[in-house]
Structures are given as structure tokens and as C-alpha cells.
Design a protein around this motif. Structure first.
Motif, PDB file in Angstrom:
ATOM      1  N   ALA A 278       0.616  -1.013  -0.065  1.00 24.47           N
ATOM      2  CA  ALA A 278       0.097   0.248  -0.255  1.00 24.47           C
ATOM      3  C   ALA A 278       1.332   1.543  -0.082  1.00 24.47           C
ATOM      4  O   ALA A 278       0.773   1.919  -0.721  1.00 24.47           O
ATOM      5  CB  ALA A 278      -0.805   0.009   1.085  1.00 24.47           C
ATOM      6  N   LEU A 279       2.085   1.497   0.422  1.00 28.07           N
ATOM      7  CA  LEU A 279       2.516   2.584   0.716  1.00 28.07           C
ATOM      8  C   LEU A 279       2.959   3.191  -0.421  1.00 28.07           C
ATOM      9  O   LEU A 279       3.036   4.170  -0.716  1.00 28.07           O
ATOM     10  CB  LEU A 279       4.688   1.724   1.830  1.00 28.07           C
ATOM     11  N   GLU A 280       3.818   1.981  -1.681  1.00 28.13           N
ATOM     12  CA  GLU A 280       4.089   2.614  -2.788  1.00 28.13           C
ATOM     13  C   GLU A 280       2.655   3.087  -3.957  1.00 28.13           C
ATOM     14  O   GLU A 280       3.170   3.814  -4.662  1.00 28.13           O
ATOM     15  CB  GLU A 280       4.678   1.121  -3.464  1.00 28.13           C
ATOM     16  N   ALA A 281       1.595   2.355  -3.382  1.00 25.51           N
ATOM     17  CA  ALA A 281       0.644   2.842  -4.021  1.00 25.51           C
ATOM     18  C   ALA A 281      -0.100   4.191  -4.141  1.00 25.51           C
ATOM     19  O   ALA A 281      -0.890   4.591  -5.010  1.00 25.51           O
ATOM     20  CB  ALA A 281      -0.353   1.573  -4.648  1.00 25.51           C
ATOM     21  N   LEU A 282      -0.275   4.122  -2.543  1.00 27.97           N
ATOM     22  CA  LEU A 282      -0.805   5.187  -2.021  1.00 27.97           C
ATOM     23  C   LEU A 282      -0.833   6.719  -2.362  1.00 27.97           C
ATOM     24  O   LEU A 282      -1.725   7.340  -3.009  1.00 27.97           O
ATOM     25  CB  LEU A 282      -0.701   5.458  -0.432  1.00 27.97           C
ATOM     26  N   PRO A 283      -0.027   7.333  -3.185  1.00 30.91           N
ATOM     27  CA  PRO A 283       0.990   8.494  -3.673  1.00 30.91           C
ATOM     28  C   PRO A 283      -0.359   8.214  -5.392  1.00 30.91           C
ATOM     29  O   PRO A 283      -0.673   9.402  -5.585  1.00 30.91           O
ATOM     30  CB  PRO A 283       2.383   8.508  -4.397  1.00 30.91           C
ATOM     31  N   LEU A 284      -0.219   8.092  -5.970  1.00 28.89           N
ATOM     32  CA  LEU A 284      -1.088   7.185  -7.242  1.00 28.89           C
ATOM     33  C   LEU A 284      -2.510   7.773  -7.298  1.00 28.89           C
ATOM     34  O   LEU A 284      -3.219   7.505  -7.609  1.00 28.89           O
ATOM     35  CB  LEU A 284      -0.087   6.571  -8.135  1.00 28.89           C
ATOM     36  N   VAL A 285      -2.852   6.768  -5.943  1.00 34.00           N
ATOM     37  CA  VAL A 285      -4.623   5.985  -5.540  1.00 34.00           C
ATOM     38  C   VAL A 285      -5.045   8.153  -4.832  1.00 34.00           C
ATOM     39  O   VAL A 285      -6.054   8.688  -5.523  1.00 34.00           O
ATOM     40  CB  VAL A 285      -4.992   6.257  -4.295  1.00 34.00           C
ATOM     41  N   LYS A 286      -3.719   8.936  -4.050  1.00 32.94           N
ATOM     42  CA  LYS A 286      -4.328  10.034  -4.068  1.00 32.94           C
ATOM     43  C   LYS A 286      -4.179  10.865  -5.260  1.00 32.94           C
ATOM     44  O   LYS A 286      -4.954  12.337  -5.220  1.00 32.94           O
ATOM     45  CB  LYS A 286      -3.703  10.768  -2.864  1.00 32.94           C
ATOM     46  N   GLY A 287      -3.799  10.777  -6.352  1.00 34.91           N
ATOM     47  CA  GLY A 287      -3.122  11.049  -7.324  1.00 34.91           C
ATOM     48  C   GLY A 287      -4.196  10.960  -7.986  1.00 34.91           C
ATOM     49  O   GLY A 287      -4.251  11.962  -9.863  1.00 34.91           O
ATOM     50  N   GLY A 288      -4.920   9.917  -8.117  1.00 28.69           N
ATOM     51  CA  GLY A 288      -6.461   9.801  -8.795  1.00 28.69           C
ATOM     52  C   GLY A 288      -5.949   9.041 -10.476  1.00 28.69           C
ATOM     53  O   GLY A 288      -6.367   9.055 -11.050  1.00 28.69           O
ATOM     54  N   LYS A 289      -4.782   8.692 -10.069  1.00 29.58           N
ATOM     55  CA  LYS A 289      -4.335   7.855 -11.387  1.00 29.58           C
ATOM     56  C   LYS A 289      -4.411   5.664 -11.215  1.00 29.58           C
ATOM     57  O   LYS A 289      -4.080   5.827 -11.793  1.00 29.58           O
ATOM     58  CB  LYS A 289      -2.841   7.879 -11.417  1.00 29.58           C
ATOM     59  N   LEU A 290      -4.622   5.480  -9.720  1.00 25.61           N
ATOM     60  CA  LEU A 290      -4.383   4.157  -9.332  1.00 25.61           C
ATOM     61  C   LEU A 290      -5.627   4.082  -8.528  1.00 25.61           C
ATOM     62  O   LEU A 290      -6.144   4.465  -7.849  1.00 25.61           O
ATOM     63  CB  LEU A 290      -3.062   3.856  -8.843  1.00 25.61           C
ATOM     64  N   ARG A 291      -6.640   3.071  -8.752  1.00 26.92           N
ATOM     65  CA  ARG A 291      -7.561   2.671  -8.448  1.00 26.92           C
ATOM     66  C   ARG A 291      -7.635   0.971  -7.548  1.00 26.92           C
ATOM     67  O   ARG A 291      -6.955  -0.017  -7.835  1.00 26.92           O
ATOM     68  CB  ARG A 291      -8.881   1.924  -9.526  1.00 26.92           C
ATOM     69  N   VAL A 292      -7.220   1.016  -6.183  1.00 30.52           N
ATOM     70  CA  VAL A 292      -7.087  -0.210  -5.131  1.00 30.52           C
ATOM     71  C   VAL A 292      -9.259  -0.622  -5.657  1.00 30.52           C
ATOM     72  O   VAL A 292      -9.542  -0.279  -4.985  1.00 30.52           O
ATOM     73  CB  VAL A 292      -7.012   0.123  -4.195  1.00 30.52           C
ATOM     74  N   LEU A 293      -8.887  -2.137  -6.058  1.00 31.31           N
ATOM     75  CA  LEU A 293      -9.723  -3.227  -6.237  1.00 31.31           C
ATOM     76  C   LEU A 293     -10.174  -3.637  -4.946  1.00 31.31           C
ATOM     77  O   LEU A 293     -11.202  -4.394  -4.125  1.00 31.31           O
ATOM     78  CB  LEU A 293      -9.322  -4.006  -7.223  1.00 31.31           C
ATOM     79  N   ALA A 294      -8.681  -4.287  -3.505  1.00 33.08           N
ATOM     80  CA  ALA A 294      -9.187  -4.807  -2.587  1.00 33.08           C
ATOM     81  C   ALA A 294      -7.606  -4.509  -1.834  1.00 33.08           C
ATOM     82  O   ALA A 294      -6.771  -4.511  -2.569  1.00 33.08           O
ATOM     83  CB  ALA A 294      -9.372  -5.986  -2.698  1.00 33.08           C
TER      84      ALA A 294
END
Length: 325
Positions: free
Chosen positions: A208-224
Motif C-alpha cells: 500500500a505504501l507504494e500505491a498511495l501517492p498514485l491513488v491520491k493523485g487519481g491515477k490508480l484505483r485499488v480493487l481490494a
């Protein structure tokens, strides 16, 4: 008979200085700086947590705590450096799941968990997530499963590398859900994420640590998220268990180990310092910012976690014939 008693008395007297020396060393600990080995490069998640916890430990123990990065060989270089160190409490290792995985992943076996190491304390846990680029047609884990079953082997899943925790989590989910994905291993999470964003790979499994910045930037969607409970920083994202696979969980954990033979009085002092560090708002906030939680507890609990994970992932590695990069 007289000779027998003389030998017993001599043995008893000879042992006294050693016992006294051991007690004195424990009472004096620590009398010099303490080193925390990290099997990853500076600037990564484990390095950041080691420095944060080490700073709080230094305040408790009254000695500097220095972080030394020894990346390479899937963290085996750092683990072997720890094993070669004296069991005196002055060299520790902040390890992650690779510690439990590598005895099954590498041949020859690089170390023996029970013979070579002393568990000190679990530090915390960060979930592995399954994510897609924001423009993907896949919106939920159920849709991902359905698309995979419709065309087995066509959905590609990127991971930070063969034998990494996200890779093993992905393999474990495949076995649980009866799916067949095409694995695309990378040399780290950054490139895996880049290629998912570019549309070259369908899904990414990463911490999750590596994904969070992209999720907050609206570029990545976490499925689960693969943790037992929802992440505080991703409260709207369901767990895998909530998504139709009850009981499933796979997380990245961090914990301290020492060389085998660490005297119990010194183990107790180091363990207490780690527990106090985990009570600090700085350490808890850092873990929370990464989507994780602090997990204080007894050395025995951490030892059981490592042993259980070694058995669980060892079975998976053998069945899926997983090889290191």
C-alpha cells in the motif's frame, strides 16, 4: 571420591566468572551505539521505519542507534551479516516477510530461522493491494475474477519481483480463488506501477505504501486490500475477505531479529525499547501514513508469525515452483 569432589568444585568455581561476566554485560547494556541492519536500499519503506523506530529506541536506551543498509540477494546479505555478528544486542535487523520466505525460495538454504536467529519484536503491518489504472474497465475484484475466468491466462499482473511478498500474495489469491493470471515480475514496485499506468499490464500487486501517492493523485484505483481489516488510509476499499473470499489475508510485516544466543536480559531491554518506540505518535503516524498499523507484542508472538509464514509460503513456493529473480 576426593578427586570427584575436587573436580566438581573446580568446575563450579570456573563457571562463576563467566556467569558474573554475562550478568555484568547485561547490566551495562547498552554501553555503545547500536546498529540496525536493513536489507533494502536507503529511502525505502523498511529503511524509513528502521530510522523512525531507531530514533525512539535511542531515546530509551541512551545510546545512538545507527541504520546500516545492506541490500542485495533478496535481503540474504543483511541476514548473513546479522548471523555473523556477536549476540550482544549491538547488532539488530529490521526484517520483512522475505526473512520467512527465503529459506524456501533460495537454494542452498541461506539460513535456519530457528537455529540462527532470535525474534525480538514485531513492529507493524502494511497491506498488499491489488490495483488497476484509473481508466481500466475493471472496477471491482469481482469483475477482475470474472474477466479472468472468462479468459484464463490473459489477465496480466505486475509485481515487484519473483518471490516478493506481493508476488506471493498474488499467487496465494490465485490458488484461493481458482484463477489463472499471467505474472509479469519487475525489479521493484516503481516500474511495475509505471507499466500498469501506461496500460502495458492490467493489474498490479504491490504494498500500500507504494500505491498511495498514485491513488491520491487519481491515477490508480485499488480493487481490494489483502489485510484482515480495511486500511485507515483507504477506508472505502474492501478487503479481499469482504469481496467474497472469507479468511484470506496477506500483508507486508516488519519486525526486529537478533543473532541466535542473545542473552535474555539483553533481549528484554531491546524488546522494551521497541515497545516504547511503537507507543510514540511519530512511529504510529508514519505507519498509518503508509496504510499500516503498529503491532507491539511479545518476542514469542513474532517468532510464531515468522514460523507460520515460513510454512505457508514454503508450501506455496513448492507447489507453484516459484524461483528467485
Amino acid at each position: 571420591m576426593r578427586s570427584f569432589f575436587f573436580r566438581c568444585a573446580f568446575a563450579l568455581v570456573a563457571s562463576l566468572p563467566l556467569a558474573a561476566l554475562s550478568a555484568t554485560a547485561a547490566d551495562a547494556y547498552p554501553s555503545k551505539p547500536i546498529k540496525i541492519l536493513v536489507g533494502y536500499s536507503a529511502g525505502g519503506a523498511v529503511d524509513a521505519i528502521a530510522r523512525s523506530v531507531g530514533q525512539r529506541m535511542a531515546a530509551t536506551l541512551g545510546q545512538p542507534v545507527i541504520v546500516e543498509n545492506k541490500p542485495g540477494a533478496g535481503t540474504n546479505i543483511a541476514v548473513k551479516a546479522l548471523i555473523a555478528s556477536p549476540p550482544d544486542g549491538y547488532t539488530l535487523l529490521l526484517a520483512a516477510n522475505a526473512l520467512a520466505v527465503n529459506p524456501s525460495l533460495f537454494q542452498p538454504v541461506p539460513y535456519d530461522l530457528e537455529r540462527d536467529l532470535t525474534p525480538v519484536s514485531l513492529v507493524g503491518r502494511v497491506p498488499v493491494v491489488l490495483a488497476v489504472r484509473e481508466g481500466s474497465e475493471i472496477k471491482t475484484l469481482a469483475q477482475l475474477s470474472a474477466a479472468t475466468k472468462a479468459k484464463p491466462g490473459t489477465i496480466s499482473v505486475a509485481t515487484p519481483g519473483n518471490g516478493s511478498t506481493p508476488h506471493l500474495a498474488m499467487e496465494l489469491f490465485q490458488h484461493t480463488a481458482g484463477l489463472s493470471w499471467r505474472h509479469v515480475p519487475y525489479k521493484g514496485g516503481a516500474q511495475a506501477l509505471t507499466d500498469v499506468l501506461g496500460g502495458h499490464v492490467d493489474v498490479v500487486a504491490v504494498n500500500a505504501l507504494e500505491a498511495l501517492p498514485l491513488v491520491k493523485g487519481g491515477k490508480l484505483r485499488v480493487l481490494a486490500v489483502m489485510s484482515p481489516e480495511r486500511s485507515a488510509v483507504l477506508p472505502g476499499v474492501p478487503t479481499v475477505a469482504e469481496s467474497g473470499y472469507p479468511g484470506f489475508e496477506s500483508s507486508v510485516w516488519y519486525g526486529f531479529v537478533a543473532p541466535a544466543g542473545l542473552p535474555k536480559p539483553i533481549l528484554a531491554k531491546v524488546h522494551e525499547a521497541v515497545q516504547k518506540a511503537l507507543e510514540s505518535s511519530e512511529v504510529r503516524d508514519q505507519l498509518a501514513a503508509a496504510g499500516g498499523v503498529a503491532l507491539p507484542g511479545a518476542p514469542e508472538l513474532f517468532g510464531k508469525l515468522v514460523k507460520d509464514d515460513a510454512a505457508r509460503y514454503g508450501k506455496l513456493i513448492r507447489e507453484a515452483n516459484i524461483k528467485p529473480d
